[in-house]
Design an enzyme around this catalytic site. Structure first.
Site, PDB file in Angstrom:
ATOM      1  CG  ASP A 252      33.689  44.760  44.163  1.00  0.00           C
ATOM      2  OD1 ASP A 252      33.434  43.907  45.038  1.00  0.00           O
ATOM      3  OD2 ASP A 252      33.190  45.893  44.164  1.00  0.00           O
ATOM      4  CD  GLU A 253      35.748  49.398  43.749  1.00  0.00           C
ATOM      5  OE1 GLU A 253      35.973  50.389  43.063  1.00  0.00           O
ATOM      6  OE2 GLU A 253      34.793  49.334  44.557  1.00  0.00           O
ATOM      7  CB  ALA A 254      40.293  43.371  47.850  1.00  0.00           C
ATOM      8  CG  PHE A 255      40.373  50.035  47.351  1.00  0.00           C
ATOM      9  CD1 PHE A 255      41.068  50.401  46.205  1.00  0.00           C
ATOM     10  CD2 PHE A 255      38.998  50.227  47.388  1.00  0.00           C
ATOM     11  CE1 PHE A 255      40.408  50.951  45.117  1.00  0.00           C
ATOM     12  CE2 PHE A 255      38.328  50.769  46.304  1.00  0.00           C
ATOM     13  CZ  PHE A 255      39.037  51.133  45.165  1.00  0.00           C
TER      14      PHE A 255
END
Ligand code: ACM
Length: 479
Positions: A252-255
């Site tokens: 998730d959320e690999a910004f």
């Protein structure tokens, strides 16, 4: 009259009798003896989704004067029946009820990274899950804030930080298994990796560590050989330590991470988990790396994600959390592809584990008007999402999304612990909402609110007897 007992003549059910006795201690709410037996049930299993525990959970409860018989084809079915009969009553005399779960995977995800929960605390959460007929505890074991599980041969990951030792993890799995709960461990990667990068400076950061203002980036870089070896080592060890069939690799959320690198990392994680004999599970973003038919992806970003406004103006809580208008814009842009994830999962023949943030994230703050004056502190708990009532969660319908039945994996609530400081904080966020979600996961739909409300009221006494603090929401007439 003697104190009602839990009895079985079948030695294979003695462990069930013992653990039910323990779960009901010290207040077994029984009006008659419970007799446990293996045997036929008319109802055939028709649960939707992934049979994570592998067992037929259908049961029959028969009430006769002086005894209640809990019968099922498997010990797990007998276990569910015994708790249901003890906690929520039985059919009238004489009477029979049969029941089985609508969703095969009924879980709770617990964040042990932001706030560490001790082994006895996690055991109490497993007991609570079992009381409400949940069968999965997903442990979020790593994040930017900490690495919480010992990995054989890699002591630097956990050095100096609270964590589960290998033997403690095994102990949690044994405790869960006795309560017919499966543990699904999560090692969150390639994003949410600051703890791993801090522990092992040889691992490069795949993105600009300065990130967007106030939101640092930390992701594992699959181009780097040492990183690939690290991912392989960690996931292989976790697969070996884990009894259940699934290992969660996050995703998730690999910004701020390049999309192709993200996909490479996800593919590597899946490959390693499969090679170690387990089934990989990731958050919904992982579907962007492709899925094999039957792969599970956990759907959390529903359309009202965070209910993010266009601007922080008029939203002091957002500004206080360090969000600027520019950052809000970037977050919105980051999450835009989420709108296509459900279709991606279905097109690939994957399975959706339903954890919509709008209803199943139980760190969502409670609305002020349902918080009783004596629990005013509960209003300070929770993430920066829009506050909601208990009824909002209790009215949730898992069939609202029009998913083909063959693409459903199950239902899983989640609680993140950024705002939680104590075990009481945790249970206040979970209860009463978790009980309402568990009922929905068992029956497949929300009951009418008066019925949900009455059942929550009855559950309140059980929680109180077990020393579990809960929100005495003004929506419920607690008894
Ligand atoms: C998540 O809430 N980042 C899965």
């Amino acid at each position: 009259m003697h104190n009602p007992r839990i009895l079985t003549e079948d030695p294979s059910l003695q462990p069930v009798a013992d653990v039910v006795t323990e779960l009901l201690h010290p207040h077994p709410p029984l009006s008659a003896d419970l007799r446990l037996t293996l045997g036929q049930v008319t109802l055939q299993p028709d649960a939707l989704g992934v049979a994570v525990s592998g067992a037929d959970e259908c049961y029959r409860i028969t009430s006769t004067p002086g005894a209640i018989t809990c019968q099922a084809r498997t010990p797990q079915g007998v276990f569910r029946a015994a708790l249901q009969a003890a906690l929520y009553g039985t059919p009238g005399h004489p009477g029979v009820i049969e029941s089985g779960p609508r969703y095969a995977w009924r879980g709770l995800s617990l964040d042990t990274a932001r706030t560490f929960w001790s082994v006895p605390e996690v055991k109490r959460i497993i007991d609570l899950a079992a009381l409400h007929r949940l069968n999965v505890l997903h442990l979020h074991l790593t994040d930017n804030e900490g690495w919480r599980i010992e990995i054989p041969g890699l002591p630097h990951l956990t050095a100096g930080h609270a964590h589960y030792k290998i033997e403690e993890y095994a102990d949690l799995q044994r405790h869960a298994a006795a309560r017919h709960v499966v543990i699904v461990p999560e090692i969150d990667l390639p994003g949410h990796a600051a703890a791993a990068l801090a522990a092992d400076p040889a691992l490069p950061n795949a993105c600009d560590p300065h990130g967007w203002d106030g939101l640092p980036f930390a992701a594992l870089d699959p181009r780097d050989e040492a990183t690939r070896a690290f991912i392989t080592r960690v996931l292989t060890e976790v697969c070996h330590l884990t009894d259940g069939p699934y290992v969660h690799f996050g995703g998730d959320e690999a910004f701020g991470m390049d999309e192709e690198l993200f996909r490479q990392a996800v593919r590597l994680a899946r490959e390693v988990i499969r090679a170690a004999g387990k089934k990989p599970l990731g958050w919904q973003e992982s579907a962007r790396a492709g899925l094999e038919p039957g792969d599970v992806a956990q759907w959390w970003v529903d359309p009202s994600m965070m209910d993010l406004p266009a601007s922080t103006e008029g939203n002091p809580a957002l500004a206080a959390a360090g969000l600027t208008d520019e950052l809000l814009g970037k977050i919105r842009e980051h999450f835009a592809p989420s709108a296509g994830d459900l279709d991606r999962i279905i097109q690939a023949g994957g399975r959706v584990l339903l954890s919509p943030q709008s209803h199943l994230y139980l760190d969502r703050p409670y609305e002020r008007q349902i918080i009783p004056a004596e629990q005013e502190h509960a209003g300070r708990l929770g993430h920066i999402y829009r506050p909601r009532t208990v009824r909002h969660a209790a009215d949730w319908s898992p069939s609202a999304y029009g998913l083909p039945q063959e693409n459903v994996a199950g239902v899983e609530a989640a609680v993140w612990s950024e705002s939680l400081r104590s075990f009481d904080d945790l249970t206040v966020m979970l209860l009463p909402r978790l009980a309402a979600i568990a009922e929905i996961a068992w029956y497949g739909r929300p009951p009418a609110w008066p019925q949900a409300r009455a059942q929550l009221a009855a559950s309140g006494r059980l929680w109180e007897q077990r020393g579990l603090t809960f929100l005495r929401s003004t929506e419920v007439a607690w008894i």
